[in-house]
Write a protein that holds these residues in place. Structure first.
Motif, PDB file in Angstrom:
ATOM      1  N   TRP A  58      29.617  18.958 161.110  1.00  0.00           N
ATOM      2  CA  TRP A  58      28.845  20.184 161.281  1.00  0.00           C
ATOM      3  C   TRP A  58      27.369  19.858 161.264  1.00  0.00           C
ATOM      4  O   TRP A  58      26.954  18.772 160.889  1.00  0.00           O
ATOM      5  N   LEU A  59      26.601  20.836 161.705  1.00  0.00           N
ATOM      6  CA  LEU A  59      25.147  20.724 161.721  1.00  0.00           C
ATOM      7  C   LEU A  59      24.576  21.556 160.593  1.00  0.00           C
ATOM      8  O   LEU A  59      25.100  22.624 160.278  1.00  0.00           O
ATOM      9  N   ALA A  60      23.493  21.097 160.021  1.00  0.00           N
ATOM     10  CA  ALA A  60      22.738  21.887 159.053  1.00  0.00           C
ATOM     11  C   ALA A  60      21.264  21.625 159.312  1.00  0.00           C
ATOM     12  O   ALA A  60      20.866  20.487 159.553  1.00  0.00           O
ATOM     13  N   SER A  61      20.483  22.693 159.303  1.00  0.00           N
ATOM     14  CA  SER A  61      19.059  22.576 159.610  1.00  0.00           C
ATOM     15  C   SER A  61      18.213  23.099 158.469  1.00  0.00           C
ATOM     16  O   SER A  61      18.609  24.021 157.762  1.00  0.00           O
ATOM     17  N   GLY A  66      14.764  18.837 159.270  1.00  0.00           N
ATOM     18  CA  GLY A  66      15.276  18.974 160.632  1.00  0.00           C
ATOM     19  C   GLY A  66      16.777  19.204 160.630  1.00  0.00           C
ATOM     20  O   GLY A  66      17.367  19.602 159.627  1.00  0.00           O
ATOM     21  N   THR A  67      17.421  18.908 161.757  1.00  0.00           N
ATOM     22  CA  THR A  67      18.864  19.088 161.894  1.00  0.00           C
ATOM     23  C   THR A  67      19.573  17.782 161.599  1.00  0.00           C
ATOM     24  O   THR A  67      19.227  16.742 162.141  1.00  0.00           O
ATOM     25  N   ARG A  68      20.573  17.873 160.750  1.00  0.00           N
ATOM     26  CA  ARG A  68      21.375  16.705 160.398  1.00  0.00           C
ATOM     27  C   ARG A  68      22.819  16.971 160.796  1.00  0.00           C
ATOM     28  O   ARG A  68      23.279  18.102 160.761  1.00  0.00           O
ATOM     29  N   PRO A  90      20.803  11.557 160.403  1.00  0.00           N
ATOM     30  CA  PRO A  90      19.870  12.343 159.606  1.00  0.00           C
ATOM     31  C   PRO A  90      18.890  13.199 160.407  1.00  0.00           C
ATOM     32  O   PRO A  90      18.494  14.253 159.942  1.00  0.00           O
ATOM     33  N   ASN A  91      18.508  12.785 161.602  1.00  0.00           N
ATOM     34  CA  ASN A  91      17.541  13.589 162.355  1.00  0.00           C
ATOM     35  C   ASN A  91      17.689  13.284 163.842  1.00  0.00           C
ATOM     36  O   ASN A  91      16.746  12.889 164.507  1.00  0.00           O
ATOM     37  N   GLU A  92      18.904  13.459 164.338  1.00  0.00           N
ATOM     38  CA  GLU A  92      19.211  13.194 165.745  1.00  0.00           C
ATOM     39  C   GLU A  92      18.311  14.018 166.655  1.00  0.00           C
ATOM     40  O   GLU A  92      18.162  15.227 166.463  1.00  0.00           O
ATOM     41  N   ALA A  93      17.706  13.377 167.631  1.00  0.00           N
ATOM     42  CA  ALA A  93      16.834  14.037 168.619  1.00  0.00           C
ATOM     43  C   ALA A  93      15.754  14.880 167.947  1.00  0.00           C
ATOM     44  O   ALA A  93      15.435  15.968 168.408  1.00  0.00           O
ATOM     45  N   ARG A  94      15.241  14.385 166.829  1.00  0.00           N
ATOM     46  CA  ARG A  94      14.194  15.099 166.073  1.00  0.00           C
ATOM     47  C   ARG A  94      14.619  16.523 165.728  1.00  0.00           C
ATOM     48  O   ARG A  94      13.808  17.449 165.743  1.00  0.00           O
ATOM     49  N   GLY A  95      15.910  16.699 165.455  1.00  0.00           N
ATOM     50  CA  GLY A  95      16.393  17.988 164.979  1.00  0.00           C
ATOM     51  C   GLY A  95      16.736  19.002 166.041  1.00  0.00           C
ATOM     52  O   GLY A  95      17.074  20.127 165.725  1.00  0.00           O
TER      53      GLY A  95
END
Length: 186
Positions: A58-61, A66-68, A90-95
């Motif tokens: 899952w994603l969490a922002s 940012g988005t992890r 931890p911060n794929e594509a800067r979130g």
């Protein structure tokens, strides 16, 4: 692995089945629910059933980090889950990531699909592969040529009996179009 925890939403499980299994009935719900992230009510979850157990991503922002992309794992069919979420990226594509999905491939590998934003107007599906039950992952690869404004819904990638991966994609624009991105080589 730890004890199962609860949350106010059910977790959908994609069950690709074995040889000869049809796509009908591919979605089921776990008999219990699981808190994917105790500090994130907006988490988006997807899960797969496979040789190595169940994986939940899952994603969490948050503004701070940012988005992890996170993961939990069950080795007993979903009765219990790892106690702490593991951070996959931890911060794929800067979130700037959305719509994470997992697919167990016939080879036993796991494919992780997600939407990733690039420069203005570029929003495309990407995929990573793991041959090691999610312990390590390939570099991200785009599923479609870009740039462009594309969308893929969670849990829609399938692998056909002949091994071909099919991903339904929408290209947005003045006249939106839908098509299938195909891969015969994984």
């Amino acid at each position: 692995e730890g004890a199962a925890t609860t949350a106010p939403w059910p977790i959908g499980v994609v069950n690709p089945g074995g040889a000869g299994a049809s796509l009908a009935g591919a979605y089921a719900y776990l008999p219990t629910t699981l808190a994917v992230s105790p500090d994130s009510a907006q988490a988006v979850a997807a899960a797969i059933d496979g040789v190595g157990g169940l994986h939940l991503a899952w994603l969490a922002s948050s503004a701070q980090v940012g988005t992890r992309i996170f993961r939990r794992r069950s080795t007993d069919g979903g009765r219990t889950w790892s106690l702490s979420p593991e951070t996959l990226f931890p911060n794929e594509a800067r979130g700037r990531v959305r719509s994470v999905s997992l697919l167990r491939l016939r080879s036993g590998a796991i494919a992780l699909f997600y939407m990733r934003a690039g420069p203005a107007g570029d929003f495309r599906p990407f995929v990573r592969f793991s041959e090691a039950e999610g312990r390590d992952w390939s570099d991200p690869a785009p599923c479609v040529d870009g740039p462009g404004d594309f969308r893929v819904a969670n849990g829609r990638a399938v692998q056909l009996p002949d091994g071909r991966i099919v991903l339904p994609v929408e290209r947005r624009g003045e006249r939106s179009t839908a098509f299938f991105a195909l891969s015969d080589d994984g």
